[in-house]
Design a protein around this motif. Sequence first.
Motif, PDB file in Angstrom:
ATOM      1  N   PRO A   1      27.037  31.057  26.244  1.00  0.00           N
ATOM      2  CA  PRO A   1      27.914  29.978  26.718  1.00  0.00           C
ATOM      3  C   PRO A   1      28.913  29.504  25.665  1.00  0.00           C
ATOM      4  O   PRO A   1      30.036  29.113  26.011  1.00  0.00           O
ATOM      5  CB  PRO A   1      26.924  28.852  27.081  1.00  0.00           C
ATOM      6  CG  PRO A   1      25.631  29.535  27.337  1.00  0.00           C
ATOM      7  CD  PRO A   1      25.611  30.689  26.390  1.00  0.00           C
ATOM      8  N   VAL A   2      28.537  29.540  24.396  1.00  0.00           N
ATOM      9  CA  VAL A   2      29.455  29.135  23.332  1.00  0.00           C
ATOM     10  C   VAL A   2      30.598  30.139  23.225  1.00  0.00           C
ATOM     11  O   VAL A   2      31.767  29.759  23.061  1.00  0.00           O
ATOM     12  CB  VAL A   2      28.715  29.004  21.983  1.00  0.00           C
ATOM     13  CG1 VAL A   2      29.683  28.601  20.882  1.00  0.00           C
ATOM     14  CG2 VAL A   2      27.582  27.975  22.096  1.00  0.00           C
ATOM     15  N   ILE A   3      30.264  31.430  23.327  1.00  0.00           N
ATOM     16  CA  ILE A   3      31.313  32.454  23.283  1.00  0.00           C
ATOM     17  C   ILE A   3      32.234  32.321  24.493  1.00  0.00           C
ATOM     18  O   ILE A   3      33.467  32.424  24.361  1.00  0.00           O
ATOM     19  CB  ILE A   3      30.689  33.858  23.222  1.00  0.00           C
ATOM     20  CG1 ILE A   3      29.931  34.053  21.907  1.00  0.00           C
ATOM     21  CG2 ILE A   3      31.766  34.931  23.369  1.00  0.00           C
ATOM     22  CD1 ILE A   3      29.199  35.367  21.803  1.00  0.00           C
ATOM     23  N   LEU A   4      31.666  32.090  25.668  1.00  0.00           N
ATOM     24  CA  LEU A   4      32.485  31.941  26.875  1.00  0.00           C
ATOM     25  C   LEU A   4      33.411  30.734  26.770  1.00  0.00           C
ATOM     26  O   LEU A   4      34.561  30.776  27.214  1.00  0.00           O
ATOM     27  CB  LEU A   4      31.587  31.824  28.107  1.00  0.00           C
ATOM     28  CG  LEU A   4      30.797  33.080  28.481  1.00  0.00           C
ATOM     29  CD1 LEU A   4      29.880  32.800  29.663  1.00  0.00           C
ATOM     30  CD2 LEU A   4      31.732  34.235  28.783  1.00  0.00           C
ATOM     31  N   TRP A   5      32.909  29.658  26.168  1.00  0.00           N
ATOM     32  CA  TRP A   5      33.769  28.491  25.931  1.00  0.00           C
ATOM     33  C   TRP A   5      34.908  28.873  24.978  1.00  0.00           C
ATOM     34  O   TRP A   5      36.066  28.513  25.210  1.00  0.00           O
ATOM     35  CB  TRP A   5      32.959  27.349  25.326  1.00  0.00           C
ATOM     36  CG  TRP A   5      33.793  26.166  24.959  1.00  0.00           C
ATOM     37  CD1 TRP A   5      34.089  25.089  25.750  1.00  0.00           C
ATOM     38  CD2 TRP A   5      34.475  25.935  23.708  1.00  0.00           C
ATOM     39  NE1 TRP A   5      34.903  24.213  25.080  1.00  0.00           N
ATOM     40  CE2 TRP A   5      35.160  24.700  23.832  1.00  0.00           C
ATOM     41  CE3 TRP A   5      34.570  26.647  22.518  1.00  0.00           C
ATOM     42  CZ2 TRP A   5      35.920  24.171  22.790  1.00  0.00           C
ATOM     43  CZ3 TRP A   5      35.334  26.120  21.486  1.00  0.00           C
ATOM     44  CH2 TRP A   5      35.999  24.899  21.625  1.00  0.00           C
ATOM     45  N   THR A   6      34.582  29.599  23.917  1.00  0.00           N
ATOM     46  CA  THR A   6      35.590  29.996  22.929  1.00  0.00           C
ATOM     47  C   THR A   6      36.670  30.864  23.567  1.00  0.00           C
ATOM     48  O   THR A   6      37.869  30.679  23.308  1.00  0.00           O
ATOM     49  CB  THR A   6      34.937  30.760  21.762  1.00  0.00           C
ATOM     50  OG1 THR A   6      33.867  29.984  21.216  1.00  0.00           O
ATOM     51  CG2 THR A   6      35.937  31.049  20.670  1.00  0.00           C
ATOM     52  N   VAL A   7      36.251  31.819  24.407  1.00  0.00           N
ATOM     53  CA  VAL A   7      37.201  32.725  25.049  1.00  0.00           C
ATOM     54  C   VAL A   7      38.183  31.953  25.923  1.00  0.00           C
ATOM     55  O   VAL A   7      39.407  32.131  25.837  1.00  0.00           O
ATOM     56  CB  VAL A   7      36.453  33.787  25.879  1.00  0.00           C
ATOM     57  CG1 VAL A   7      37.428  34.567  26.770  1.00  0.00           C
ATOM     58  CG2 VAL A   7      35.704  34.747  24.969  1.00  0.00           C
TER      59      VAL A   7
END
Length: 208
Positions: free
Chosen positions: A76-82
């Motif tokens: 979820p953190v990576i998806l937020w970053t993207v």
Amino acid sequence: MNTDFPTTARPLRTRAILAATAGYLALIGPIIMVTAIMIAINSDAGRDSPEADRVVTMLAAGAVVIVLSWPLLLIPVILWTVRARSNAEALYPATHRLSRGWAIAGWFIPIANLILPLVVIADIARATGSVPRTVWTWWFGWLAATIVFWGAIVAAGRTEWPDSARIVSQGMLAGVALYVVAVVALSSFVRTVARRQDQSLADRTTHT
């Protein structure tokens, strides 16, 4: 790194909530482990007692939770970053030091992943206006927590009881405290950036 993402801005609030929730869930494993150590310190049971076995089981369970859950909770953190990176490019004129592909790749390159995600996220926040202090608190707090928490375990393995128990308890408690600070900071800045971007998106929609 030329991986393409959609350049149309989209709401970020839901992904911010998921990223913040993932951060809090990541605390479960360390808390289980530090609880086990505190039980061991406050118990008079011997090393071969059922109580000692329960402590060992809790420590192992906490470690397993960390190993199995942290890679999943990073998603979820990576998806937020993207999405935040894609939105930043669509909504703001600011330049970024790294291309959009690093919003994913930066997390997975050994050694480089100690700094690349921070650069990407700092640029995202800077594009929205300013970099909240919570960005730095999250990143360096998490690194410090990891060093202190796991360093205490390694150091304890090189000392005799009861010194090992003191080292582990102090290190784990300090590490968990730093993890909590880092997660609170993560929750704060992902919601701050989401609020700024969603407001910019709403303003743009209103004026088109």
